[in-house]
Enzyme design. Structure first.
Site, mmCIF file in Angstrom:
data_model
loop_
_atom_site.group_PDB
_atom_site.id
_atom_site.type_symbol
_atom_site.label_atom_id
_atom_site.label_comp_id
_atom_site.label_asym_id
_atom_site.label_seq_id
_atom_site.Cartn_x
_atom_site.Cartn_y
_atom_site.Cartn_z
ATOM 1 N N ASP A 66 -8.936 -0.775 6.107
ATOM 2 C CA ASP A 66 -8.956 -2.022 6.864
ATOM 3 C C ASP A 66 -7.603 -2.260 7.527
ATOM 4 O O ASP A 66 -7.410 -3.303 8.152
ATOM 5 C CB ASP A 66 -9.283 -3.200 5.946
ATOM 6 C CG ASP A 66 -10.763 -3.291 5.634
ATOM 7 O OD1 ASP A 66 -11.573 -3.101 6.550
ATOM 8 O OD2 ASP A 66 -11.111 -3.551 4.462
ATOM 9 N N LYS A 73 0.820 -1.220 0.000
ATOM 10 C CA LYS A 73 0.000 0.000 0.000
ATOM 11 C C LYS A 73 0.851 1.267 0.000
ATOM 12 O O LYS A 73 0.390 2.337 -0.424
ATOM 13 C CB LYS A 73 -0.928 0.010 1.206
ATOM 14 C CG LYS A 73 -1.983 -1.077 1.202
ATOM 15 C CD LYS A 73 -3.094 -0.788 0.232
ATOM 16 C CE LYS A 73 -4.254 -1.753 0.381
ATOM 17 N NZ LYS A 73 -5.380 -1.443 -0.507
#
Length: 335
Positions: free
Chosen positions: A101, A75
Site C-alpha cells: 500500500d 517499514k
C-alpha cells in the site's frame, strides 16, 4: 470474559486476560544488524503532556517513525532484515517481488537496490500516485493491480522472482517471520528510551505483522504491558477476526489510512493477535484526520496511519483509564 461493543463509527473488542498469554521471545541479533546499517539511529520518543492530560494518563509518548533509515516509515526495519536474510548465500541477479500500500514496497525497493538487486512492486488501485512515484524513484518496476491489496499480494506471489511479503499464508511463513523480527528493533528502542516498560502500547494494524512484533516483544517475557490495535472502520479485518474467533476476510473501501487498507490478516500473525492483544478498535477517517491535525499542532508530523493510534486510544479510553505510561506508535510521517 470477552467484551465487544459497536457504535455507528467505532467498534471495539477486548479480552482482559491477554496479558496472561505467553509466546517464545524474538531471536537475538536483529538490533545489532540494524545498528550497523548506514544512517541508523533510534527514532524519537516524544512526550506530549497535553495528550496525557486529555486521556487521563500519567505520561504519554509518541514513537515517531517519520524518518527511519532514510525512509518515512518504520517499514525499513522489517524490509532491511528480510532482504538481508533472503539474499544471504545467494549469488547473481535476483528480482525481489512484493505487494504494498506504499511504505513496505518502497522499503523493499530501497534495500534491493542497496544490494544491487531489482525489485518488482505490485500496488492496488487505491495507492496514491505520489506513493507510486516514490517507489519508482527507488529503481523498482511498479505494476498497478485493478483490485484490492489482497489481489496485489496474489499477483506478487505469482510473479517471477523471490517474494518479500509481510503477509503470511500456509506454505509462506519464513520471510514474513523475518519481517516481523526486523520490526522488533523499534520495541527495544522504546524500552531503552523509557527506562521501563510502558503500561500501554497502541499500534496501527494492517495485516498484523507489526502488531505481531509488538505482541512477541511483550508476551515473550514477563510483562504486564497492555496492547491496543487500531484499524480503519473500512478495513477492520483483525477486529472482525477477533469477534468471530477465527481468521476472517472483510470487504474494504477507500480510506485515508492507505497502509492499513487490508482485508485479511496474515495467517502467521493471527495466532499472536488472537491471544496476545488486549483490545482492538476501529476508527473513522474523520477521527484519524483530527488526530493527525492535533499531532501536527504538537510538533509530531504523523501521516494517517501514524495518527491512527491516537484516534484509537481516544475511542477506547474507557478501557484504559489511569495508566502511568502510554506509548503511541506513529508508524509513518506525513506525506
Amino acid at each position: 470474559m470477552i467484551r465487544a461493543t459497536t457504535t455507528l463509527v467505532r467498534m471495539m473488542f477486548s479480552q482482559p486476560h491477554a496479558r496472561d498469554w505467553t509466546c517464545p521471545p524474538a531471536p537475538a541479533g536483529v538490533r545489532e544488524f540494524h545498528a550497523r546499517l548506514p544512517g541508523y539511529a533510534p527514532t524519537p520518543l516524544t512526550e506530549l503532556p497535553a495528550l496525557a492530560a486529555e486521556l487521563g494518563a500519567g505520561r504519554l509518548f509518541v514513537k515517531d517513525e517519520s524518518s527511519r533509515l532514510g525512509l518515512p516509515a518504520f517499514k525499513a526495519l522489517g524490509a532491511s532484515w528480510a532482504v538481508h536474510r533472503v539474499l544471504t548465500g545467494r549469488t547473481g541477479q535476483v528480482t525481489l517481488t512484493t505487494a504494498t500500500d506504499g511504505n513496505h514496497g518502497r522499503a523493499v525497493a530501497r534495500f534491493a537496490s542497496m544490494h544491487g538487486q531489482r525489485a518488482h512492486v505490485f500496488v492496488p488501485h487505491t495507492v496514491p500516485q505520489p506513493a507510486i512515484e516514490a517507489i519508482k524513484e527507488e529503481g523498482a518496476e511498479v505494476t498497478g493491480v485493478d483490485g484490492t491489496y489482497d489481489d496485489a499480494v496474489q499477483r506478487a506471489s505469482e510473479a517471477d522472482g523471490v517474494l518479500v511479503q509481510d503477509m503470511g499464508r500456509p506454505g509462506y511463513e519464513e520471510v514474513p517471520g523475518w519481517i516481523v523480527e526486523g520490526y522488533g528493533t523499534l520495541c527495544h528502542e522504546v524500552d531503552e528510551q523509557l527506562g521501563h516498560e510502558p503500561g500501554l502500547v497502541v499500534v496501527p494494524v494492517g495485516v498484523g505483522s507489526f502488531a505481531q512484533a509488538v505482541v512477541t516483544h511483550y508476551r515473550g517475557r514477563a510483562s504486564r504491558t497492555r496492547l491496543l490495535a487500531v484499524e480503519p472502520d473500512t478495513a477492520a479485518c483483525v477486529l472482525a477476526s477477533l469477534r468471530a474467533g477465527k481468521l476472517t476476510t472483510v470487504p474494504t473501501a477507500d480510506t485515508v489510512m492507505a497502509g492499513l487498507n487490508c482485508g485479511t490478516p496474515s495467517t502467521t500473525s493471527w495466532p499472536f493477535l488472537r491471544d496476545g492483544l488486549d483490545a482492538a478498535v476501529a476508527i473513522s477517517d474523520a477521527d484519524c484526520a483530527k488526530a493527525m491535525a492535533d499531532l501536527h499542532a504538537l510538533g509530531v508530523h504523523s501521516g494517517p496511519c501514524g495518527a491512527a493510534p491516537l484516534a484509537g486510544l481516544r475511542a477506547a479510553r474507557h478501557e484504559f483509564a489511569d495508566l502511568a505510561t502510554v506509548v503511541l506508535i506513529s508508524t509513518e510521517g506525513r506525506p
